[in-house]
Design an enzyme around this catalytic site. Structure first.
Site, PDB file in Angstrom:
ATOM      1  N   GLY A 182      -7.435   4.137  10.728  1.00 50.38           N
ATOM      2  CA  GLY A 182      -8.077   2.844  10.457  1.00 50.38           C
ATOM      3  C   GLY A 182      -8.160   2.472   8.985  1.00 50.38           C
ATOM      4  N   THR A 183      -7.456   3.210   8.110  1.00 49.17           N
ATOM      5  CA  THR A 183      -7.565   2.884   6.667  1.00 49.17           C
ATOM      6  C   THR A 183      -7.048   1.480   6.367  1.00 49.17           C
ATOM      7  OG1 THR A 183      -5.500   4.046   6.284  1.00 49.17           O
ATOM      8  CG2 THR A 183      -7.479   5.181   5.618  1.00 49.17           C
ATOM      9  N   GLY A 184      -5.892   1.136   6.976  1.00 53.33           N
ATOM     10  CA  GLY A 184      -5.293  -0.171   6.690  1.00 53.33           C
ATOM     11  C   GLY A 184      -6.227  -1.296   7.129  1.00 53.33           C
ATOM     12  N   CYS A 185      -6.837  -1.136   8.319  1.00 55.75           N
ATOM     13  CA  CYS A 185      -7.751  -2.176   8.842  1.00 55.75           C
ATOM     14  C   CYS A 185      -8.979  -2.292   7.937  1.00 55.75           C
ATOM     15  CB  CYS A 185      -8.214  -1.823  10.261  1.00 55.75           C
ATOM     16  SG  CYS A 185      -6.874  -1.470  11.405  1.00 55.75           S
ATOM     17  N   THR A 236      -8.089   9.619   8.334  1.00 50.79           N
ATOM     18  CA  THR A 236      -7.660   8.360   7.718  1.00 50.79           C
ATOM     19  C   THR A 236      -7.282   7.319   8.774  1.00 50.79           C
ATOM     20  OG1 THR A 236      -5.419   9.227   7.569  1.00 50.79           O
ATOM     21  CG2 THR A 236      -6.800   9.477   5.608  1.00 50.79           C
ATOM     22  N   LYS A 279       0.844  -1.211   0.000  1.00 51.01           N
ATOM     23  CA  LYS A 279       0.000   0.000   0.000  1.00 51.01           C
ATOM     24  C   LYS A 279       0.871   1.248   0.000  1.00 51.01           C
ATOM     25  CE  LYS A 279      -1.679  -1.489   3.813  1.00 51.01           C
ATOM     26  NZ  LYS A 279      -2.390  -1.693   5.076  1.00 51.01           N
TER      27      LYS A 279
HETATM   28  N1  LIG Z   1      -5.801  10.697   1.644  1.00 53.79           N
HETATM   29  C1  LIG Z   1      -6.088   9.575   0.972  1.00 53.79           C
HETATM   30  N2  LIG Z   1      -6.854   9.612  -0.144  1.00 53.79           N
HETATM   31  C2  LIG Z   1      -7.169   8.493  -0.826  1.00 53.79           C
HETATM   32  N3  LIG Z   1      -6.719   7.275  -0.479  1.00 53.79           N
HETATM   33  C3  LIG Z   1      -5.924   7.174   0.611  1.00 53.79           C
HETATM   34  C4  LIG Z   1      -5.574   8.313   1.402  1.00 53.79           C
HETATM   35  N4  LIG Z   1      -4.774   7.905   2.445  1.00 53.79           N
HETATM   36  C5  LIG Z   1      -4.647   6.560   2.298  1.00 53.79           C
HETATM   37  N5  LIG Z   1      -5.324   6.123   1.212  1.00 53.79           N
HETATM   38  C6  LIG Z   1      -5.442   4.744   0.727  1.00 53.79           C
HETATM   39  O1  LIG Z   1      -5.824   3.907   1.821  1.00 53.79           O
HETATM   40  C7  LIG Z   1      -5.214   2.643   1.708  1.00 53.79           C
HETATM   41  C8  LIG Z   1      -4.412   2.337   2.966  1.00 53.79           C
HETATM   42  O2  LIG Z   1      -3.406   3.301   3.059  1.00 53.79           O
HETATM   43  P1  LIG Z   1      -2.008   3.213   3.783  1.00 53.79           P
HETATM   44  O3  LIG Z   1      -0.938   2.911   2.822  1.00 53.79           O
HETATM   45  O4  LIG Z   1      -1.893   4.507   4.517  1.00 53.79           O
HETATM   46  O5  LIG Z   1      -2.200   1.989   4.768  1.00 53.79           O
HETATM   47  P2  LIG Z   1      -1.942   1.923   6.299  1.00 53.79           P
HETATM   48  O6  LIG Z   1      -0.724   2.737   6.631  1.00 53.79           O
HETATM   49  O7  LIG Z   1      -1.948   0.503   6.680  1.00 53.79           O
HETATM   50  O8  LIG Z   1      -3.184   2.644   6.895  1.00 53.79           O
HETATM   51  P3  LIG Z   1      -3.312   3.162   8.390  1.00 53.79           P
HETATM   52  O9  LIG Z   1      -2.036   2.876   9.099  1.00 53.79           O
HETATM   53  O10 LIG Z   1      -3.621   4.630   8.262  1.00 53.79           O
HETATM   54  O11 LIG Z   1      -4.457   2.404   8.945  1.00 53.79           O
HETATM   55  C9  LIG Z   1      -4.329   2.715   0.440  1.00 53.79           C
HETATM   56  O12 LIG Z   1      -5.036   2.196  -0.657  1.00 53.79           O
HETATM   57  C10 LIG Z   1      -4.101   4.195   0.263  1.00 53.79           C
HETATM   58  O13 LIG Z   1      -3.866   4.497  -1.091  1.00 53.79           O
HETATM   59  C1  LIG Z   2      -6.387  -1.943  17.549  1.00 53.70           C
HETATM   60  C2  LIG Z   2      -5.701  -1.271  16.412  1.00 53.70           C
HETATM   61  N1  LIG Z   2      -5.431  -1.974  15.299  1.00 53.70           N
HETATM   62  C3  LIG Z   2      -4.822  -1.384  14.247  1.00 53.70           C
HETATM   63  C4  LIG Z   2      -4.472  -0.062  14.297  1.00 53.70           C
HETATM   64  C5  LIG Z   2      -3.785   0.575  13.116  1.00 53.70           C
HETATM   65  O1  LIG Z   2      -4.566   1.599  12.520  1.00 53.70           O
HETATM   66  P1  LIG Z   2      -3.940   3.043  12.232  1.00 53.70           P
HETATM   67  O2  LIG Z   2      -2.616   2.805  11.544  1.00 53.70           O
HETATM   68  O3  LIG Z   2      -4.921   3.717  11.345  1.00 53.70           O
HETATM   69  O4  LIG Z   2      -3.745   3.734  13.549  1.00 53.70           O
HETATM   70  C6  LIG Z   2      -4.767   0.661  15.485  1.00 53.70           C
HETATM   71  N2  LIG Z   2      -4.444   1.947  15.619  1.00 53.70           N
HETATM   72  N3  LIG Z   2      -5.365   0.018  16.536  1.00 53.70           N
END
Ligand SMILES: Nc1ncnc2c1ncn2[C@@H]1O[C@H](COP(=O)(O)OP(=O)(O)OP(=O)(O)O)[C@@H](O)[C@H]1O
Ligand SMILES: Cc1ncc(COP(=O)(O)O)c(N)n1
Length: 428
Positions: A207-210, A205, A173
């Site tokens: 929780g985007t990864g989850c 943003t 990602k």
């Molecule tokens: N501002 C944004 N606009 C559109 N898409 C976004 C934006 N920020 C993140 N994304 C998308 O969200 C998805 C997850 O992004 P990211 O690479 O930040 O993962 P992550 O670090 O695991 O997420 P997080 O740690 O914030 O939960 C990817 O597809 C990324 O392109």
């Molecule tokens: C319980 C839990 N699981 C996963 C994340 C990662 O999410 P983020 O990178 O958006 O803080 C988090 N903050 N808390």
């Protein structure tokens, strides 16, 4: 019903972990089960504390779920330490959970560690080989590979190398990459795919990864291929970010229900507007009192706070063979005058949710008063009116045409009042 399992930490702030995973499963129509690996005391600003669940009890939860509810897919999120990773990997193996998405959560967006440093080897050696899809972000891919990744080309190379660790598909990602395009790299062992969306300008943003990994798991549960699952999930996460919720003083969370609720609201708005149109069509005389090229029916969502919450037909109503027609399904924020007035009216009096604007003639204004509709002639600023009338008369000036605007609790009620006015005005 399709069923999925999330194995992750609880986020007391409601934005990441188990909480967003279950919302995402529900939004995609998948029944969600959950195994909690840790309680975090967390909000939008950061993690205040972590209370790990003992591996024995994680096993107990896994047994309880998997012995009773066979799931079509599972995802892992925050696992915390090596013992937990081993317990989870053994159990998933034992129960032959094959559609597994591994989100190798290491550090929260706030910078707080969610995986002990010495657990990375266990993640790599015990869990990644079971994954159908692994979804590292850039810092996680860097930890797995022990080098920096700062370009899309480097993401491609990373995806190829991480696949050698055992997962069948790799999604690297790129949310942490600079630039206006949000590019992720998906590698299925043969082809490299670029998934790209425009960057949305929002701080919400968390929780985007989850959310993304849970959406992939939900789509796998629904039998989509891994490639189709990640492309559908990319669209889902982009929508969830675009509806991000402004709560707390830090990074607000994504909104997995956002697009779904919006669709529901639009469908309710459409029903209300079509009912009102049908009420107008029942009285042919209504066609005589439309303002040429400007009349419309408007509907306000409960608690509307922007024009995005005001629906109308996309173009003005028009007369067609002695009745009233429209050219397209309702939209929000149609950009049609005087939609702003309904927003202001609803904000002043929450009961008012329907509005129709009509042609102005002095006779129509008189007819409205004669019908005992509470009528006010606008002089000055509409926003300054202390009370919203049933009928607002805007007389023509050199700058603008006159108009008669009917406010009501629903568009249908506004249409009934319009019909009353049309009948009395035409003498029927
Ligand atoms: N501002 C944004 N606009 C559109 N898409 C976004 C934006 N920020 C993140 N994304 C998308 O969200 C998805 C997850 O992004 P990211 O690479 O930040 O993962 P992550 O670090 O695991 O997420 P997080 O740690 O914030 O939960 C990817 O597809 C990324 O392109
Ligand atoms: C319980 C839990 N699981 C996963 C994340 C990662 O999410 P983020 O990178 O958006 O803080 C988090 N903050 N808390």
């Amino acid at each position: 019903m399709y069923k999925a399992l999330t194995i992750a930490g609880s986020d007391s702030g409601g934005g990441a972990g188990i909480q967003t995973d279950l919302k995402t499963f529900a939004a995609l129509g998948v029944y969600g089960t959950s195994v909690i690996t840790a309680l975090t005391a967390q909000n939008t600003k950061g993690v205040h504390g972590i209370h790990p669940v003992p591996p024995d009890f994680i096993n107990c939860q896994l047994e309880a779920v998997l012995s009773d509810i066979p799931v079509h897919a599972a995802k892992t999120g925050m696992l915390g330490d090596a013992k937990t990773i081993t317990a989870v990997a053994d159990s998933l193996n034992k129960h032959r959970v094959s559609n597994l998405v591994v989100d190798p959560v290491m550090v929260a967006q706030s910078g707080d560690r969610l995986l002990q440093e010495d657990a990375v080897d266990a993640l790599r050696d015990k869990l990644l080989p079971h994954a159908l899809v692994v979804t590292p972000n850039l810092p996680e891919a860097e930890v797995l590979l022990g080098r920096q990744i700062t370009t899309v080309d480097a993401m491609v190379a990373a995806a190829r190398e991480i696949r050698l660790m055992g997962p069948r598909h790799v999604l690297v990602k790129g949310g942490h990459l600079e630039g206006q395009d949000m590019v992720d790299i998906f590698f299925d062992g043969r082809t490299i795919h670029h998934l790209s969306e425009k960057k949305l300008d929002t701080p919400h943003t968390h929780g985007t990864g989850c959310t993304y990994a849970a959406a992939i798991a939900a789509c796998l549960a629904k039998n989509l291929s891994p490639y189709d699952a990640v492309t559908r999930a990319k669209q889902f996460i982009t929508d969830a970010i675009s509806h991000g919720i402004c709560v707390g003083g830090g990074y607000g969370p994504t909104n997995p229900m956002g697009a779904l609720l919006r669709e529901l609201e639009l469908s309710r708005a459409s029903q209300a507007l079509y009912k009102a149109l049908a009420a107008l069509q029942k009285t042919p005389a209504c066609a005589n009192i439309l303002a040429d090229g400007r009349s419309n029916i408007f509907y306000s969502l409960e608690g509307a706070n922007s024009l995005e919450d005001i629906a109308s037909f996309p173009t003005p109503l028009y007369r067609c063979h002695n009745t009233i027609a429209q050219a397209g399904d309702p939209v929000f924020a149609g950009g049609l005058y005087p939609e702003e007035m309904l927003l202001q009216a609803h904000q002043k009096d929450a009961r008012i949710r329907g509005m129709i604007n009509l042609r102005y003639t002095p006779e129509m204004a008189l007819a409205a008063s004669a019908l005992n509709y509470k009528t006010v002639k606008l002089s000055g600023d509409f926003a300054k009116l202390s009370e919203i009338p049933e009928v607002l008369v805007i007389e023509p000036t050199e700058e603008q045409e006159g108009q008669i605007i009917l406010f009501a609790r629903t568009p249908q009620e506004a249409a009934q009042k319009t019909a009353g006015l049309a009948r009395s005005f035409s003498g029927c």
